[in-house]
Motif scaffolding. Structure first.
Motif, PDB file in Angstrom:
ATOM      1  N   ALA A 262      10.503  80.755  30.294  1.00  0.00           N
ATOM      2  CA  ALA A 262       9.965  80.038  31.423  1.00  0.00           C
ATOM      3  C   ALA A 262       8.591  79.708  31.057  1.00  0.00           C
ATOM      4  O   ALA A 262       7.720  78.739  31.408  1.00  0.00           O
ATOM      5  CB  ALA A 262      10.355  80.589  32.954  1.00  0.00           C
ATOM      6  N   THR A 263       7.733  81.080  30.912  1.00  0.00           N
ATOM      7  CA  THR A 263       6.358  81.001  30.628  1.00  0.00           C
ATOM      8  C   THR A 263       5.830  80.029  29.362  1.00  0.00           C
ATOM      9  O   THR A 263       5.159  79.309  29.318  1.00  0.00           O
ATOM     10  CB  THR A 263       5.648  82.266  30.449  1.00  0.00           C
ATOM     11  N   MET A 264       6.881  80.194  28.335  1.00  0.00           N
ATOM     12  CA  MET A 264       6.655  79.341  27.276  1.00  0.00           C
ATOM     13  C   MET A 264       6.841  77.417  27.520  1.00  0.00           C
ATOM     14  O   MET A 264       6.199  76.900  27.065  1.00  0.00           O
ATOM     15  CB  MET A 264       7.763  79.673  26.119  1.00  0.00           C
ATOM     16  N   LEU A 265       7.845  77.518  28.511  1.00  0.00           N
ATOM     17  CA  LEU A 265       7.855  76.094  28.866  1.00  0.00           C
ATOM     18  C   LEU A 265       6.595  75.681  29.771  1.00  0.00           C
ATOM     19  O   LEU A 265       6.181  74.416  29.534  1.00  0.00           O
ATOM     20  CB  LEU A 265       9.003  76.072  30.025  1.00  0.00           C
ATOM     21  N   VAL A 266       5.877  76.619  30.455  1.00  0.00           N
ATOM     22  CA  VAL A 266       4.796  76.209  31.083  1.00  0.00           C
ATOM     23  C   VAL A 266       3.669  75.970  29.999  1.00  0.00           C
ATOM     24  O   VAL A 266       2.961  74.873  30.163  1.00  0.00           O
ATOM     25  CB  VAL A 266       4.251  77.199  32.002  1.00  0.00           C
ATOM     26  N   ALA A 267       3.583  76.628  29.148  1.00  0.00           N
ATOM     27  CA  ALA A 267       2.523  76.527  27.914  1.00  0.00           C
ATOM     28  C   ALA A 267       2.787  75.114  27.387  1.00  0.00           C
ATOM     29  O   ALA A 267       1.832  74.628  26.758  1.00  0.00           O
ATOM     30  CB  ALA A 267       2.593  77.641  26.869  1.00  0.00           C
ATOM     31  N   THR A 268       3.942  74.891  27.261  1.00  0.00           N
ATOM     32  CA  THR A 268       4.572  73.557  26.597  1.00  0.00           C
ATOM     33  C   THR A 268       4.103  72.184  27.239  1.00  0.00           C
ATOM     34  O   THR A 268       3.611  71.315  26.595  1.00  0.00           O
ATOM     35  CB  THR A 268       6.142  73.560  26.367  1.00  0.00           C
ATOM     36  N   VAL A 269       4.288  72.482  28.787  1.00  0.00           N
ATOM     37  CA  VAL A 269       3.406  71.321  29.477  1.00  0.00           C
ATOM     38  C   VAL A 269       1.911  71.223  29.320  1.00  0.00           C
ATOM     39  O   VAL A 269       1.285  70.112  28.991  1.00  0.00           O
ATOM     40  CB  VAL A 269       3.876  71.652  30.811  1.00  0.00           C
ATOM     41  N   ASP A 270       1.129  72.401  29.313  1.00  0.00           N
ATOM     42  CA  ASP A 270      -0.110  72.537  29.006  1.00  0.00           C
ATOM     43  C   ASP A 270      -0.267  71.789  27.645  1.00  0.00           C
ATOM     44  O   ASP A 270      -1.351  71.112  27.451  1.00  0.00           O
ATOM     45  CB  ASP A 270      -0.601  73.709  29.087  1.00  0.00           C
ATOM     46  N   MET A 271       0.432  72.029  26.545  1.00  0.00           N
ATOM     47  CA  MET A 271       0.163  71.534  25.229  1.00  0.00           C
ATOM     48  C   MET A 271       0.367  70.132  25.105  1.00  0.00           C
ATOM     49  O   MET A 271      -0.345  69.470  24.394  1.00  0.00           O
ATOM     50  CB  MET A 271       1.090  72.272  24.260  1.00  0.00           C
ATOM     51  N   ALA A 272       1.216  69.674  26.012  1.00  0.00           N
ATOM     52  CA  ALA A 272       1.466  68.225  25.949  1.00  0.00           C
ATOM     53  C   ALA A 272       0.278  67.528  26.392  1.00  0.00           C
ATOM     54  O   ALA A 272      -0.033  66.259  26.271  1.00  0.00           O
ATOM     55  CB  ALA A 272       2.916  67.909  26.852  1.00  0.00           C
ATOM     56  N   VAL A 273      -0.221  68.095  27.435  1.00  0.00           N
ATOM     57  CA  VAL A 273      -1.407  67.538  28.302  1.00  0.00           C
ATOM     58  C   VAL A 273      -2.819  67.445  27.265  1.00  0.00           C
ATOM     59  O   VAL A 273      -3.286  66.464  27.137  1.00  0.00           O
ATOM     60  CB  VAL A 273      -1.846  68.157  29.604  1.00  0.00           C
ATOM     61  N   ALA A 274      -2.731  68.650  26.686  1.00  0.00           N
ATOM     62  CA  ALA A 274      -3.982  68.668  25.642  1.00  0.00           C
ATOM     63  C   ALA A 274      -3.568  67.908  24.472  1.00  0.00           C
ATOM     64  O   ALA A 274      -4.510  67.310  23.953  1.00  0.00           O
ATOM     65  CB  ALA A 274      -3.927  70.278  25.240  1.00  0.00           C
ATOM     66  N   THR A 275      -2.113  67.626  23.983  1.00  0.00           N
ATOM     67  CA  THR A 275      -1.950  66.699  23.079  1.00  0.00           C
ATOM     68  C   THR A 275      -2.398  65.078  23.381  1.00  0.00           C
ATOM     69  O   THR A 275      -2.892  64.275  22.586  1.00  0.00           O
ATOM     70  CB  THR A 275      -0.567  66.600  22.619  1.00  0.00           C
ATOM     71  N   GLY A 276      -2.466  64.784  24.664  1.00  0.00           N
ATOM     72  CA  GLY A 276      -2.590  63.468  25.188  1.00  0.00           C
ATOM     73  C   GLY A 276      -4.147  63.292  24.920  1.00  0.00           C
ATOM     74  O   GLY A 276      -4.508  62.129  24.552  1.00  0.00           O
ATOM     75  N   VAL A 277      -4.946  64.362  25.309  1.00  0.00           N
ATOM     76  CA  VAL A 277      -6.470  64.348  24.867  1.00  0.00           C
ATOM     77  C   VAL A 277      -6.830  63.967  23.412  1.00  0.00           C
ATOM     78  O   VAL A 277      -7.415  63.561  23.113  1.00  0.00           O
ATOM     79  CB  VAL A 277      -7.098  65.536  25.549  1.00  0.00           C
ATOM     80  N   LEU A 278      -5.961  64.792  22.446  1.00  0.00           N
ATOM     81  CA  LEU A 278      -5.981  64.564  21.109  1.00  0.00           C
ATOM     82  C   LEU A 278      -5.978  63.150  20.825  1.00  0.00           C
ATOM     83  O   LEU A 278      -6.647  62.582  19.977  1.00  0.00           O
ATOM     84  CB  LEU A 278      -4.996  65.419  20.322  1.00  0.00           C
ATOM     85  N   GLY A 279      -5.122  62.566  21.256  1.00  0.00           N
ATOM     86  CA  GLY A 279      -4.795  60.939  21.178  1.00  0.00           C
ATOM     87  C   GLY A 279      -6.271  60.155  21.577  1.00  0.00           C
ATOM     88  O   GLY A 279      -6.527  59.142  20.891  1.00  0.00           O
TER      89      GLY A 279
END
Length: 258
Positions: free
Chosen positions: A107-124
């Protein structure tokens, strides 16, 4: 393990949603905190490594170069730190409800995945700012994601059960995080590691091959180095399988030790 986790997928989702709500519930900036840390570190790395140390990244802007590495590192460090405490922080629930206990670090990795998805949007957005489109080889990101997730989950499994039995481990986590960001090629290219040692390095730290592979696939239009990627993939399998076996061996005594 896969069958048990799939059967408990709703519990994993509920735990991840609870943790996300708890983290951002009264935060004014909300999910923006998921990108503020990597952006701040990226600014520092740009000033220190790019301008002072003169890290060369070819035609790729250093900010993009560093930010790609920081996305991976933030995902790993968030999962490692929160996953390590996932069992210790949920002992009351763990002792009342039967479920495969590996759902808590997952579950903690899933939370980190959400954060990574948000950060990836900024990469765009950074690609747009620097007028640098992602390379056509970006599909290589998919197998690298598998390696990244397998290694991270394996480490989270090991640390989560280690914290229960050895409480000193939680005091080591900040040290590991601070040292790891410099021991991993986040602010510098993997080429800074001597060529003869790169394969061994990627076996010990698969994130090195993952970050280098992302940069080659997204920024330079090249396929990841097969030799290094295979070493990292094999090591990730060892971490995942070894972490799972250790976790299952020790989980029966968690309630007694806690």
């Amino acid at each position: 393990m896969a069958r048990e986790l799939w059967a408990a997928r709703e519990l994993v989702r509920a735990l991840a949603e609870r943790d996300l709500r708890a983290r951002y519930k009264q935060a004014v900036l909300g999910f923006a905190w998921a990108v503020l840390t990597p952006l701040a570190l990226c600014a520092i790395f740009t000033l220190v490594f790019h301008r002072a140390v003169r890290i060369e990244t070819g035609s790729t802007p250093y900010t993009l170069f560093a930010y790609v590495g920081l996305i991976v590192w933030q995902f790993f460090s968030n999962t490692m730190n929160q996953g390590a405490l996932s069992l210790a922080n949920n002992l009351s629930l763990l002792n009342k409800v039967y479920c495969p206990r590996e759902v808590f670090p997952l579950a903690t990795m899933l939370v980190a995945t959400v954060d990574m998805a948000v950060a990836t949007g900024v990469l765009g957005l950074l690609f747009l700012v620097f007028w640098t489109p992602p390379a056509a080889t970006l599909l290589w990101v998919l197998p690298l994601l598998v390696v990244q997730f397998a290694f991270t989950y394996g480490v989270a499994l090991i640390l989560s059960v280690a914290v229960v039995y050895l409480r000193d481990v939680r005091h080591l986590l900040p040290i590991i995080t601070q040292m790891g960001v410099f021991a991993t090629p986040v602010a510098y290219p993997l080429a800074k590691i001597p060529h003869a040692w790169q394969e061994v390095y990627c076996a010990l730290n698969p994130l090195g091959a993952v970050i280098e592979g992302y940069r080659r696939a997204l920024l330079y239009g090249e396929a990841p180095d097969l030799r290094l990627t295979l070493a990292a993939a094999a090591s990730s399998v060892v971490f995942l399988v070894g972490g799972y076996l250790l976790f299952k061996r020790l989980e029966t005594g968690i309630a007694d030790v806690a």
